[in-house]
Design a protein around this motif. Structure first.
Motif, PDB file in Angstrom:
ATOM      1  N   LYS A   1       0.835  -1.190   0.000  1.00  0.00           N
ATOM      2  CA  LYS A   1       0.000   0.000   0.000  1.00  0.00           C
ATOM      3  C   LYS A   1       0.883   1.258   0.000  1.00  0.00           C
ATOM      4  CE  LYS A   1      -3.860   2.254   2.348  1.00  0.00           C
ATOM      5  NZ  LYS A   1      -3.636   3.382   1.498  1.00  0.00           N
ATOM      6  N   ALA A   2       1.894   1.249   0.869  1.00  0.00           N
ATOM      7  CA  ALA A   2       2.782   2.421   0.950  1.00  0.00           C
ATOM      8  C   ALA A   2       3.464   2.663  -0.394  1.00  0.00           C
ATOM      9  CB  ALA A   2       3.814   2.197   2.057  1.00  0.00           C
ATOM     10  N   MET A   3       3.906   1.568  -1.027  1.00  0.00           N
ATOM     11  CA  MET A   3       4.612   1.720  -2.299  1.00  0.00           C
ATOM     12  C   MET A   3       3.674   2.222  -3.400  1.00  0.00           C
ATOM     13  SD  MET A   3       6.494  -1.060  -4.714  1.00  0.00           S
ATOM     14  CE  MET A   3       4.955  -1.618  -5.418  1.00  0.00           C
ATOM     15  N   THR A   4       2.496   1.611  -3.529  1.00  0.00           N
ATOM     16  CA  THR A   4       1.592   2.005  -4.623  1.00  0.00           C
ATOM     17  C   THR A   4       1.037   3.420  -4.414  1.00  0.00           C
ATOM     18  OG1 THR A   4      -0.132   0.762  -3.527  1.00  0.00           O
ATOM     19  CG2 THR A   4       0.891  -0.311  -5.385  1.00  0.00           C
ATOM     20  N   ASP A   5       0.735   3.771  -3.162  1.00  0.00           N
ATOM     21  CA  ASP A   5       0.256   5.140  -2.889  1.00  0.00           C
ATOM     22  C   ASP A   5       1.311   6.164  -3.316  1.00  0.00           C
ATOM     23  OD1 ASP A   5      -2.056   4.170  -1.871  1.00  0.00           O
ATOM     24  OD2 ASP A   5      -1.619   4.599   0.242  1.00  0.00           O
ATOM     25  N   PHE A   6       2.563   5.879  -2.954  1.00  0.00           N
ATOM     26  CA  PHE A   6       3.631   6.822  -3.293  1.00  0.00           C
ATOM     27  C   PHE A   6       3.822   6.877  -4.815  1.00  0.00           C
ATOM     28  CE2 PHE A   6       7.955   8.266  -3.970  1.00  0.00           C
ATOM     29  CZ  PHE A   6       8.050   9.338  -3.099  1.00  0.00           C
ATOM     30  N   GLU A   7       3.767   5.716  -5.437  1.00  0.00           N
ATOM     31  CA  GLU A   7       3.983   5.665  -6.883  1.00  0.00           C
ATOM     32  C   GLU A   7       2.918   6.461  -7.641  1.00  0.00           C
ATOM     33  OE1 GLU A   7       4.255   1.724  -8.611  1.00  0.00           O
ATOM     34  OE2 GLU A   7       5.677   2.546 -10.080  1.00  0.00           O
ATOM     35  N   LYS A   8       1.691   6.422  -7.136  1.00  0.00           N
ATOM     36  CA  LYS A   8       0.618   7.190  -7.781  1.00  0.00           C
ATOM     37  C   LYS A   8       0.924   8.688  -7.718  1.00  0.00           C
ATOM     38  CE  LYS A   8      -3.101   4.154  -6.868  1.00  0.00           C
ATOM     39  NZ  LYS A   8      -3.869   3.828  -5.701  1.00  0.00           N
ATOM     40  N   GLU A   9       1.423   9.106  -6.560  1.00  0.00           N
ATOM     41  CA  GLU A   9       1.709  10.537  -6.375  1.00  0.00           C
ATOM     42  C   GLU A   9       2.986  10.987  -7.083  1.00  0.00           C
ATOM     43  OE1 GLU A   9       1.994  12.444  -2.511  1.00  0.00           O
ATOM     44  OE2 GLU A   9       0.436  11.081  -1.812  1.00  0.00           O
ATOM     45  N   HIS A  10       4.000  10.100  -7.062  1.00  0.00           N
ATOM     46  CA  HIS A  10       5.316  10.491  -7.592  1.00  0.00           C
ATOM     47  C   HIS A  10       5.866   9.414  -8.528  1.00  0.00           C
ATOM     48  CE1 HIS A  10       5.460  13.871  -4.855  1.00  0.00           C
ATOM     49  NE2 HIS A  10       5.061  13.057  -3.906  1.00  0.00           N
ATOM     50  N   PRO A  11       5.192   9.223  -9.687  1.00  0.00           N
ATOM     51  CA  PRO A  11       5.611   8.133 -10.593  1.00  0.00           C
ATOM     52  C   PRO A  11       7.060   8.294 -11.080  1.00  0.00           C
ATOM     53  CG  PRO A  11       3.979   9.592 -11.625  1.00  0.00           C
ATOM     54  CD  PRO A  11       4.031   9.969 -10.192  1.00  0.00           C
ATOM     55  N   GLU A  12       7.520   9.555 -11.193  1.00  0.00           N
ATOM     56  CA  GLU A  12       8.885   9.761 -11.715  1.00  0.00           C
ATOM     57  C   GLU A  12       9.949   9.259 -10.737  1.00  0.00           C
ATOM     58  OE1 GLU A  12       8.086  13.059  -9.035  1.00  0.00           O
ATOM     59  OE2 GLU A  12       6.802  11.967 -10.391  1.00  0.00           O
ATOM     60  N   ILE A  13       9.678   9.411  -9.421  1.00  0.00           N
ATOM     61  CA  ILE A  13      10.638   8.910  -8.419  1.00  0.00           C
ATOM     62  C   ILE A  13      10.600   7.378  -8.395  1.00  0.00           C
ATOM     63  CG2 ILE A  13      11.276   8.892  -5.958  1.00  0.00           C
ATOM     64  CD1 ILE A  13      10.014  11.662  -5.684  1.00  0.00           C
ATOM     65  N   ALA A  14       9.383   6.841  -8.432  1.00  0.00           N
ATOM     66  CA  ALA A  14       9.220   5.381  -8.413  1.00  0.00           C
ATOM     67  C   ALA A  14       9.916   4.743  -9.619  1.00  0.00           C
ATOM     68  CB  ALA A  14       7.735   5.027  -8.409  1.00  0.00           C
ATOM     69  N   LYS A  15       9.743   5.359 -10.772  1.00  0.00           N
ATOM     70  CA  LYS A  15      10.319   4.808 -12.004  1.00  0.00           C
ATOM     71  C   LYS A  15      11.853   4.740 -11.901  1.00  0.00           C
ATOM     72  CE  LYS A  15      10.137   5.347 -16.958  1.00  0.00           C
ATOM     73  NZ  LYS A  15      10.255   6.366 -17.936  1.00  0.00           N
ATOM     74  N   LYS A  16      12.391   5.758 -11.289  1.00  0.00           N
ATOM     75  CA  LYS A  16      13.848   5.856 -11.197  1.00  0.00           C
ATOM     76  C   LYS A  16      14.442   4.830 -10.216  1.00  0.00           C
ATOM     77  CE  LYS A  16      16.627  10.043 -11.235  1.00  0.00           C
ATOM     78  NZ  LYS A  16      16.600  11.415 -10.816  1.00  0.00           N
ATOM     79  N   TYR A  17      13.726   4.557  -9.130  1.00  0.00           N
ATOM     80  CA  TYR A  17      14.386   3.814  -8.030  1.00  0.00           C
ATOM     81  C   TYR A  17      13.748   2.491  -7.603  1.00  0.00           C
ATOM     82  CZ  TYR A  17      16.774   8.279  -7.407  1.00  0.00           C
ATOM     83  OH  TYR A  17      17.531   9.400  -7.611  1.00  0.00           O
ATOM     84  N   PHE A  18      12.474   2.285  -7.833  1.00  0.00           N
ATOM     85  CA  PHE A  18      11.828   1.128  -7.202  1.00  0.00           C
ATOM     86  C   PHE A  18      12.295  -0.227  -7.761  1.00  0.00           C
ATOM     87  CE2 PHE A  18       7.717   3.186  -5.301  1.00  0.00           C
ATOM     88  CZ  PHE A  18       8.531   4.019  -4.548  1.00  0.00           C
ATOM     89  N   ASP A  19      12.876  -0.208  -8.968  1.00  0.00           N
ATOM     90  CA  ASP A  19      13.274  -1.501  -9.556  1.00  0.00           C
ATOM     91  C   ASP A  19      14.777  -1.745  -9.518  1.00  0.00           C
ATOM     92  OD1 ASP A  19      10.609  -2.466 -10.584  1.00  0.00           O
ATOM     93  OD2 ASP A  19      10.699  -0.446 -11.437  1.00  0.00           O
TER      94      ASP A  19
END
Ligand code: SF4
Length: 386
Positions: free
Chosen positions: A359-377
């Protein structure tokens, strides 16, 4: 003379397992004066003692509200006074610590565990149970140097503006201890670091710097001597501020030239400058660099005596998920952050809702997709570079 010594962190923190050096020094000093010294495991019956010493290191360790300094009761340590903690008197500060202070407590804890296992009918492996006490039984402990010039705002170390030699090694060196644990604040900031390191190496014993070392001060010479030492466990540094990114990058290249395969750990401070998405991004940026050099980030969430800012953040769940991912090397080495959250979700019985990490990850990704794209993988060791 009857002396009671209370290690407040031992009483107030369930899983605390590190000896209080001030308590050990006080014990050593009073035993030498012929006093009977007891490690007291409660706050009762102070009348039975001539003097009671209470010490704590952590500000959030609970102690009874009525506890205060009196003629008989003496309280001390950063846990009570933060950066204003008074020094021990010289004759105690420079006394050989009593490395036997915790012996009875260890013995009775082992006995209790043995009996509990017996009652439950489960096997008891004393050797592995004893591992939790290794800092009490295996190490001589002390400060070769003290002080630091950096004055990081989050640090208790504000008293001095330089690093200086504090105790000669023989002041706390005890041959029966297998290893040496140094509590120095910024060892490499001391102009005499090379001579002190040579003294440590000459003992032939394994040693470690418990508080970490300042990688910003590393040079080719320091790397050469440090990484060829008989070091105990992982080397630990800190990457507290993203503004040090380029400098740390240079030092990581240097570290890996001298230590290609050793575990290198970095504390990564979060929740101090801010508790918003910028703080999260800054943490991931630092973690990403460390992963690239196969170093292990250890996420620290800032807190002080009165406040735990990250708990107030709208991303509190994300801080927890990041810490659970980062601070378990066996997981971190195998999984990206996204994979870790998905693995947690897969273990959930009710697949119609998200687990806290997911939940924490998906909520953040919705708000800040550019940060998630850069680092989550990103994964440990990816694009490893020297
Ligand atoms: S470098 Fe380390 S010891 Fe020095 S002030 Fe900063 S956190 Fe404290």
């Amino acid at each position: 003379m009857k002396i009671a010594i209370i290690d407040a962190d031992l009483l107030g923190r369930q899983r605390h397992r590190f000896p209080n050096l001030a308590c050990e020094k006080i014990s050593g000093y009073w035993k030498e004066q012929g006093a009977t010294v007891e490690l007291k495991l409660d706050y009762e019956n102070f009348d039975d003692y001539d003097q009671v010493f209470v010490s704590k290191v952590f500000t959030d360790t609970p102690v009874p509200e009525w506890l205060c300094e009196t003629e008989k009761v003496h309280i001390g340590g950063t846990g009570f006074y933060f950066d204003k903690a008074p020094n021990l008197p010289d004759e105690i500060e420079h006394h050989m610590p009593d490395y036997r202070l915790y012996d009875e407590w260890i013995k009775s804890t082992v006995e209790r565990a043995k009996q509990a296992a017996q009652v439950a009918g489960t096997p008891f492996n004393e050797k592995s149970f004893m591992l939790q006490f290794k800092e009490y039984t295996d190490y001589c402990i002390g400060f070769l140097t003290r002080g630091c010039f950096r004055k990081c705002k989050f640090c208790v170390n504000q008293k001095f503006d330089h690093v200086f030699v504090h105790s000669p090694l023989e002041e706390f060196y005890y041959d029966e201890c297998k290893k040496i644990c140094l509590l120095d604040d910024n060892f490499f900031g001391c102009p005499r670091w090379e001579e002190l390191l040579a003294e440590l190496q000459a003992t032939g014993k394994r040693f470690k710097f418990k508080q970490g070392l300042d990688e910003r001060l590393l040079t080719e010479k320091k790397c050469e001597l440090l990484f060829s030492s008989n070091y105990d466990g992982d080397f630990t540094f800190a990457f507290d501020n993203v503004s040090d990114y380029d400098l740390i990058h240079e030092k990581l290249k240097m570290i890996r030239r001298y230590s290609a395969s050793r575990n290198i750990k970095f504390y990564v401070l979060t929740g101090f400058e801010s508790i918003d998405h910028i703080d999260i991004e800054n943490a991931f940026k630092r973690i990403a660099l460390l992963l690239r050099y196969e170093c292990l980030p250890y996420l620290m969430r800032y807190q002080n005596k009165n406040d735990t800012p990250w708990k107030r953040s709208k991303y509190a769940g994300l801080y927890i998920a990041m810490a659970r991912w980062c601070n378990q090397p066996s997981i971190l080495k195998k999984m990206s952050f996204r994979y870790f959250c998905e693995a947690n979700q897969a273990l959930r019985k009710d697949q119609t809702t998200y687990c806290s990490s997911m939940k924490a990850m998906t909520d953040f990704e919705k708000e800040h997709p550019e940060i998630a794209k850069k680092y989550f993988d990103l994964r440990y060791g990816e694009n490893f570079e020297v």
